[in-house]
Design a protein around this motif. Structure first.
Motif, PDB file in Angstrom:
ATOM      1  N   GLY A  24      -0.839  10.665  -4.360  1.00 29.67           N
ATOM      2  CA  GLY A  24      -0.635  10.305  -2.957  1.00 29.67           C
ATOM      3  C   GLY A  24       0.732  10.650  -2.421  1.00 29.67           C
ATOM      4  N   GLU A  73     -10.541  -6.422 -12.061  1.00 27.82           N
ATOM      5  CA  GLU A  73      -9.656  -6.344 -10.896  1.00 27.82           C
ATOM      6  C   GLU A  73     -10.462  -5.958  -9.663  1.00 27.82           C
ATOM      7  OE1 GLU A  73      -5.650  -4.833 -11.248  1.00 27.82           O
ATOM      8  OE2 GLU A  73      -5.966  -4.423 -13.377  1.00 27.82           O
ATOM      9  N   VAL A  74      -9.947  -6.357  -8.489  1.00 26.22           N
ATOM     10  CA  VAL A  74     -10.598  -5.927  -7.254  1.00 26.22           C
ATOM     11  C   VAL A  74      -9.870  -4.703  -6.717  1.00 26.22           C
ATOM     12  CG1 VAL A  74     -11.509  -8.171  -6.555  1.00 26.22           C
ATOM     13  CG2 VAL A  74      -9.228  -7.482  -5.792  1.00 26.22           C
ATOM     14  N   ALA A 125      -9.453  -2.489  -3.053  1.00 28.50           N
ATOM     15  CA  ALA A 125      -9.731  -2.494  -1.604  1.00 28.50           C
ATOM     16  C   ALA A 125      -9.605  -1.046  -1.124  1.00 28.50           C
ATOM     17  CB  ALA A 125      -8.784  -3.451  -0.897  1.00 28.50           C
ATOM     18  N   GLY A 126      -8.418  -0.646  -0.651  1.00 28.52           N
ATOM     19  CA  GLY A 126      -8.220   0.776  -0.317  1.00 28.52           C
ATOM     20  C   GLY A 126      -8.071   1.606  -1.582  1.00 28.52           C
ATOM     21  N   ILE A 161     -14.166  -4.481  -3.076  1.00 31.95           N
ATOM     22  CA  ILE A 161     -14.380  -5.442  -1.988  1.00 31.95           C
ATOM     23  C   ILE A 161     -14.308  -4.758  -0.616  1.00 31.95           C
ATOM     24  CG2 ILE A 161     -13.578  -7.478  -3.275  1.00 31.95           C
ATOM     25  CD1 ILE A 161     -10.861  -7.160  -1.811  1.00 31.95           C
ATOM     26  N   THR A 195      -5.513  -1.320   3.025  1.00 32.21           N
ATOM     27  CA  THR A 195      -5.920  -2.539   3.721  1.00 32.21           C
ATOM     28  C   THR A 195      -4.729  -3.491   3.841  1.00 32.21           C
ATOM     29  OG1 THR A 195      -6.489  -3.640   1.655  1.00 32.21           O
ATOM     30  CG2 THR A 195      -8.240  -2.355   2.732  1.00 32.21           C
ATOM     31  N   GLY A 247      -4.719  -6.704   2.914  1.00 30.89           N
ATOM     32  CA  GLY A 247      -4.600  -7.438   1.648  1.00 30.89           C
ATOM     33  C   GLY A 247      -3.933  -6.588   0.577  1.00 30.89           C
ATOM     34  N   ASP A 277       6.667  -2.588   3.864  1.00 32.86           N
ATOM     35  CA  ASP A 277       7.295  -2.716   5.180  1.00 32.86           C
ATOM     36  C   ASP A 277       6.582  -3.775   6.007  1.00 32.86           C
ATOM     37  OD1 ASP A 277       9.354  -0.553   5.290  1.00 32.86           O
ATOM     38  OD2 ASP A 277       7.619   0.661   4.762  1.00 32.86           O
ATOM     39  N   LYS A 318      14.058   0.509   9.671  1.00 31.92           N
ATOM     40  CA  LYS A 318      13.918   0.889   8.260  1.00 31.92           C
ATOM     41  C   LYS A 318      14.900   2.015   7.947  1.00 31.92           C
ATOM     42  CE  LYS A 318      10.446   2.753   5.024  1.00 31.92           C
ATOM     43  NZ  LYS A 318       9.032   3.064   4.801  1.00 31.92           N
ATOM     44  N   TYR A 371       8.109   8.982   5.293  1.00 32.66           N
ATOM     45  CA  TYR A 371       7.361   9.072   4.032  1.00 32.66           C
ATOM     46  C   TYR A 371       8.232   8.755   2.823  1.00 32.66           C
ATOM     47  CZ  TYR A 371       3.397  11.058   1.296  1.00 32.66           C
ATOM     48  OH  TYR A 371       2.322  11.269   0.472  1.00 32.66           O
ATOM     49  N   PHE A 386      10.021   5.071   0.774  1.00 30.98           N
ATOM     50  CA  PHE A 386      10.180   3.621   0.762  1.00 30.98           C
ATOM     51  C   PHE A 386      11.552   3.255   1.319  1.00 30.98           C
ATOM     52  CE2 PHE A 386       6.752   4.167  -2.274  1.00 30.98           C
ATOM     53  CZ  PHE A 386       5.902   3.134  -1.923  1.00 30.98           C
TER      54      PHE A 386
HETATM   55  C1  LIG Z   1       3.240   7.985  -1.783  1.00 27.98           C
HETATM   56  C2  LIG Z   1       3.163   6.581  -1.269  1.00 27.98           C
HETATM   57  C3  LIG Z   1       4.113   6.136  -0.372  1.00 27.98           C
HETATM   58  C4  LIG Z   1       4.069   4.845   0.096  1.00 27.98           C
HETATM   59  N1  LIG Z   1       5.026   4.426   0.974  1.00 27.98           N
HETATM   60  C5  LIG Z   1       5.007   3.162   1.433  1.00 27.98           C
HETATM   61  C6  LIG Z   1       6.012   2.684   2.324  1.00 27.98           C
HETATM   62  O1  LIG Z   1       6.918   3.415   2.718  1.00 27.98           O
HETATM   63  N2  LIG Z   1       5.925   1.408   2.758  1.00 27.98           N
HETATM   64  C7  LIG Z   1       4.925   0.583   2.352  1.00 27.98           C
HETATM   65  O2  LIG Z   1       4.899  -0.563   2.777  1.00 27.98           O
HETATM   66  N3  LIG Z   1       3.978   0.985   1.500  1.00 27.98           N
HETATM   67  C8  LIG Z   1       3.995   2.255   1.027  1.00 27.98           C
HETATM   68  N4  LIG Z   1       3.043   2.663   0.153  1.00 27.98           N
HETATM   69  C9  LIG Z   1       2.125   1.687  -0.404  1.00 27.98           C
HETATM   70  C10 LIG Z   1       0.886   1.455   0.439  1.00 27.98           C
HETATM   71  O3  LIG Z   1       1.243   0.717   1.570  1.00 27.98           O
HETATM   72  C11 LIG Z   1      -0.097   0.684  -0.450  1.00 27.98           C
HETATM   73  O4  LIG Z   1      -0.567   1.563  -1.437  1.00 27.98           O
HETATM   74  C12 LIG Z   1      -1.282   0.130   0.319  1.00 27.98           C
HETATM   75  O5  LIG Z   1      -0.871  -0.700   1.364  1.00 27.98           O
HETATM   76  C13 LIG Z   1      -2.188  -0.657  -0.615  1.00 27.98           C
HETATM   77  O6  LIG Z   1      -3.360  -1.057   0.071  1.00 27.98           O
HETATM   78  P1  LIG Z   1      -4.808  -0.803  -0.577  1.00 27.98           P
HETATM   79  O7  LIG Z   1      -5.806  -1.477   0.264  1.00 27.98           O
HETATM   80  O8  LIG Z   1      -4.993   0.632  -0.847  1.00 27.98           O
HETATM   81  O9  LIG Z   1      -4.598  -1.612  -1.937  1.00 27.98           O
HETATM   82  P2  LIG Z   1      -5.344  -1.505  -3.339  1.00 27.98           P
HETATM   83  O10 LIG Z   1      -4.747  -0.403  -4.111  1.00 27.98           O
HETATM   84  O11 LIG Z   1      -6.807  -1.543  -3.162  1.00 27.98           O
HETATM   85  O12 LIG Z   1      -4.897  -2.906  -3.950  1.00 27.98           O
HETATM   86  C14 LIG Z   1      -3.556  -3.229  -4.248  1.00 27.98           C
HETATM   87  C15 LIG Z   1      -3.551  -4.511  -5.090  1.00 27.98           C
HETATM   88  O13 LIG Z   1      -3.993  -5.622  -4.344  1.00 27.98           O
HETATM   89  C16 LIG Z   1      -5.158  -6.200  -4.901  1.00 27.98           C
HETATM   90  N5  LIG Z   1      -5.976  -6.577  -3.747  1.00 27.98           N
HETATM   91  C17 LIG Z   1      -6.358  -5.759  -2.736  1.00 27.98           C
HETATM   92  N6  LIG Z   1      -6.943  -6.479  -1.755  1.00 27.98           N
HETATM   93  C18 LIG Z   1      -6.926  -7.764  -2.152  1.00 27.98           C
HETATM   94  C19 LIG Z   1      -7.365  -8.995  -1.552  1.00 27.98           C
HETATM   95  N7  LIG Z   1      -7.925  -9.024  -0.335  1.00 27.98           N
HETATM   96  N8  LIG Z   1      -7.187 -10.144  -2.246  1.00 27.98           N
HETATM   97  C20 LIG Z   1      -6.601 -10.117  -3.480  1.00 27.98           C
HETATM   98  N9  LIG Z   1      -6.182  -8.996  -4.090  1.00 27.98           N
HETATM   99  C21 LIG Z   1      -6.320  -7.832  -3.424  1.00 27.98           C
HETATM  100  C22 LIG Z   1      -5.739  -5.168  -5.817  1.00 27.98           C
HETATM  101  O14 LIG Z   1      -6.417  -5.748  -6.899  1.00 27.98           O
HETATM  102  C23 LIG Z   1      -4.495  -4.431  -6.279  1.00 27.98           C
HETATM  103  O15 LIG Z   1      -3.871  -5.086  -7.340  1.00 27.98           O
HETATM  104  C24 LIG Z   1       3.046   3.965  -0.323  1.00 27.98           C
HETATM  105  C25 LIG Z   1       2.077   4.413  -1.210  1.00 27.98           C
HETATM  106  C26 LIG Z   1       2.125   5.706  -1.699  1.00 27.98           C
HETATM  107  C27 LIG Z   1       1.084   6.158  -2.659  1.00 27.98           C
END
Ligand SMILES: Cc1cc2nc3c(=O)[nH]c(=O)nc-3n(C[C@H](O)[C@H](O)[C@H](O)COP(=O)(O)OP(=O)(O)OC[C@H]3O[C@@H](n4cnc5c(N)ncnc54)[C@H](O)[C@@H]3O)c2cc1C
Ligand code: FES
Ligand code: FES
Lengths: 243, 330
Positions: free
Chosen positions: A100, B25-26, B28-29, B50, B107, B109, B163, B229, B236, B238
């Protein structure tokens, strides 16, 4: 050997390989694992991997790709990117980082751009997936593809399928009034005709170009948005002319 | 990635029950979990998807706030018309994170529960108390430029990378949690914890508990809220440090102040002492300087992140100044 064991061996070997190809920490992680893998278990692991790609854990998955329904049998751990490239032979989407971080695997899912390396194929069942192969209509290129050619939007071309898919989505997001982090006023989002090059760069920041063809990429987006980009043709001045 | 079985949860109850099983593990995205699984930080035997459950809506609350389902996508929340208008710092915080491709999938969460980006946590060749309790913290004496300056312990100097969470902390959000034992609500600022001697736990969630929603209270002052920030490249990447600031001005004096910091601690950091100090003051250089100093009181920089102290102070001054002037792009 029962299936669970087979799986564990397979995992160990993958773990080892995974470690061996990731950059830092390899030297530290690898010897530890080598100790725990006797030659026999390594052989068994190889055998397990090769034996008809052992059907263990594979499940039927139906994907809709570029308008076609494709029935696959894959392990749930297969990413959408690997399914597209390795199973469906759609090698237009590229694997740059697999984490990613580079954007070269960008595809459209129900019209939205996503990284195909950070989603499982099985999670995309029922969605309309469009890859770079699905943008042209027969021999007629998508206007964004044409714009990339006309504006020198690439050098080696590796990031290009991702850049083009991302740009197609970007234009659609502008039409829908989506904001970006640098949109000056959140209640007044930029129009296609006026979107600044700074906004285009921000909105395309999820696609890296190792050749740094960014100027051409931005011009291609500007042209696709109906703006007049600067001419891509550099003015070459010969030494005779200078004299 | 290790093999696992995959199931789509049909209900939240099913998901919370399955989550009580070992090595489950769950997802989401998946943009954080899959990234972790690819480098063997997580090796579940069972993955429960989920993402197709129905808590994916943004609804007005009877109090005049918003209830945001945990499965709402980051893009959907950032682009929501009410959020843009009433909580613009939340839109900006989300939009400043990751890339459009990730935000389209991520997502709410998952964003909240994403795990640290500390390079030692990410590399299984190193010890890490968060990954393997008791094994040690090489970041404390290693390359710790990105690590914590506030609230760290000798066992863990990781920072929370989100963020969005910094804005949620400033907005006095509430988290709705559901587990096998029932539902509960807690202030967002109580969800994430400091590392102490249990850095393996990022939050106070109990085994089997899921986040179902985030609730934003009504807050008229939030219209002038700011998210700033600062990072190594302009997009792109952190945060090195970030600031969410909401100040409300009445008769040239600060009536209320909310200040949260990102990139500095194991959790989104509310700077309450600085907030208290600001109330009743006029917005001038001296006030901003003192508030920034108060916010960073007790900061313990590591070998390579001393710059974060001054950088955070300056970011605080700028963010409060812009919020006091009605808000907008920082
Ligand atoms: C290259 C890159 C750059 C990034 N840059 C930033 C940045 O600058 N700022 C920033 O804030 N983020 C950044 N991110 C992170 C990004 O915001 C997160 O990857 C994203 O928000 C995770 O959401 P998801 O739904 O995909 O989570 P998932 O990967 O599905 O889940 C993340 C964790 O949460 C748990 N989970 C998910 N939903 C729930 C729920 N409802 N209840 C309980 N547990 C749950 C899962 O089991 C897992 O452990 C970056 C990611 C990448 C890969
Ligand atoms: S290969 Fe997917 S983002 Fe790099
Ligand atoms: S054209 Fe070579 S990486 Fe972009």
């Amino acid at each position: 050997m029962d299936d669970r064991k087979k799986n564990r061996f397979k995992t160990s070997r993958r773990f080892f390989l995974g470690q061996a190809v990731t950059a830092a920490g390899t030297a530290i992680a690898a010897p530890k694992l080598l100790d725990s893998l006797s030659p026999t278990s390594t052989d068994q692991a190889n055998a397990a991997m090769l034996s008809s790609q052992s059907e263990v854990g594979k499940v039927p998955i139906t994907l809709k790709v570029n308008g076609q329904t494709r029935a696959l049998t894959l392990e749930p751990r297969v990413t959408l990117l690997d399914a597209l490239r390795e199973t469906l032979g759609l090698t237009g989407s590229k694997k740059g980082c697999d984490h990613g971080q580079c954007g070269s695997c960008t595809v459209l899912v129900n019209g939205d751009r996503i990284y195909s390396c950070l989603t499982l194929a099985i999670m995309q069942e029922g969605n309309e997936i469009t890859t770079i192969e699905g943008l042209a209509k027969g021999d007629t290129l998508h206007p964004v593809q044409t714009a990339f050619i006309e504006n020198d939007g690439f050098q080696c071309g590796y990031c290009t399928p991702g850049q083009i898919c991302a740009s197609v989505a970007l234009l659609d997001e502008l039409k829908r009034g989506c904001a970006s982090a640098i949109t000056p006023n959140l209640s007044q989002t930029p129009k296609l005709s006026t979107v600044s090059s700074a906004e285009i760069r921000e909105r395309l920041s999820g696609n890296l170009c190792r050749c740094s063809a960014y100027n051409g990429i931005v011009s291609a987006v500007q042209q696709s948005a109906g703006q007049s980009p600067p001419s891509p043709i550099a003015t070459i001045v010969t030494s005779e002319e200078l004299a | 990635m290790k093999s696992f079985t995959y199931q789509r949860a049909q209900s939240i109850q099913e998901a919370t029950q399955k989550l009580m099983q070992a090595r489950t593990e769950v997802i989401a995205g998946g943009t954080n979990l899959l990234d972790r699984m690819k480098v063997f930080l997580d090796e579940p035997d069972q993955l429960i998807d989920i993402s197709r459950l129905s808590f994916n809506q943004i609804q007005p609350t009877s109090q005049g706030g918003l209830r945001i389902g945990a499965l709402v996508r980051n893009t959907q929340l950032a682009d929501d018309a009410t959020v843009r208008q009433n909580y613009p710092l939340l839109s900006r915080a989300i939009l400043s994170g990751a890339s459009q491709q990730i935000r389209n999938v991520a997502t709410i969460g998952g964003n909240i529960l994403q795990r640290t980006r500390c390079p030692y946590y990410y590399d299984t060749g190193f010890a890490c108390n968060k990954r393997k309790p008791g094994s040690g913290c090489p970041a404390a004496t290693g390359l710790n430029r990105m690590n914590a300056i506030l609230g760290a312990s000798d066992q863990c100097v990781a920072v929370h990378p989100s963020d969005m969470c910094v804005a949620l902390a400033a907005l006095d959000a509430i988290v709705e949690i559901e587990g096998a034992k029932g539902k509960r609500q807690i202030p967002f600022t109580d969800l994430h914890r400091l590392p102490g001697n249990q850095p393996q736990f990022d939050t106070v969630l109990q085994p089997g508990e899921l986040i179902t929603a985030v609730i934003l209270p009504p807050m008229s002052a939030a219209k002038s809220g700011v998210y700033l920030k600062l990072r190594d490249r302009s997009s792109y990447a952190f945060a090195l440090v970030s600031v969410a600031a909401i100040v409300e001005i009445s008769q040239n004096k600060i009536k209320t102040a909310r200040l949260a910091l990102g990139g500095v601690a194991h959790k989104p950091w509310r700077a309450t002492a600085a907030e208290q100090f600001l109330i009743g003051k006029s917005v001038d250089d001296d006030t901003l300087q003192q508030a920034a100093t108060l916010a960073l009181q007790g900061a313990k920089p590591l070998a390579y992140n001393g710059f974060k102290v001054e950088m955070t102070k300056r970011a605080i001054r700028r963010a409060i100044g812009i919020s006091a002037n009605g808000g907008g792009l920082a």
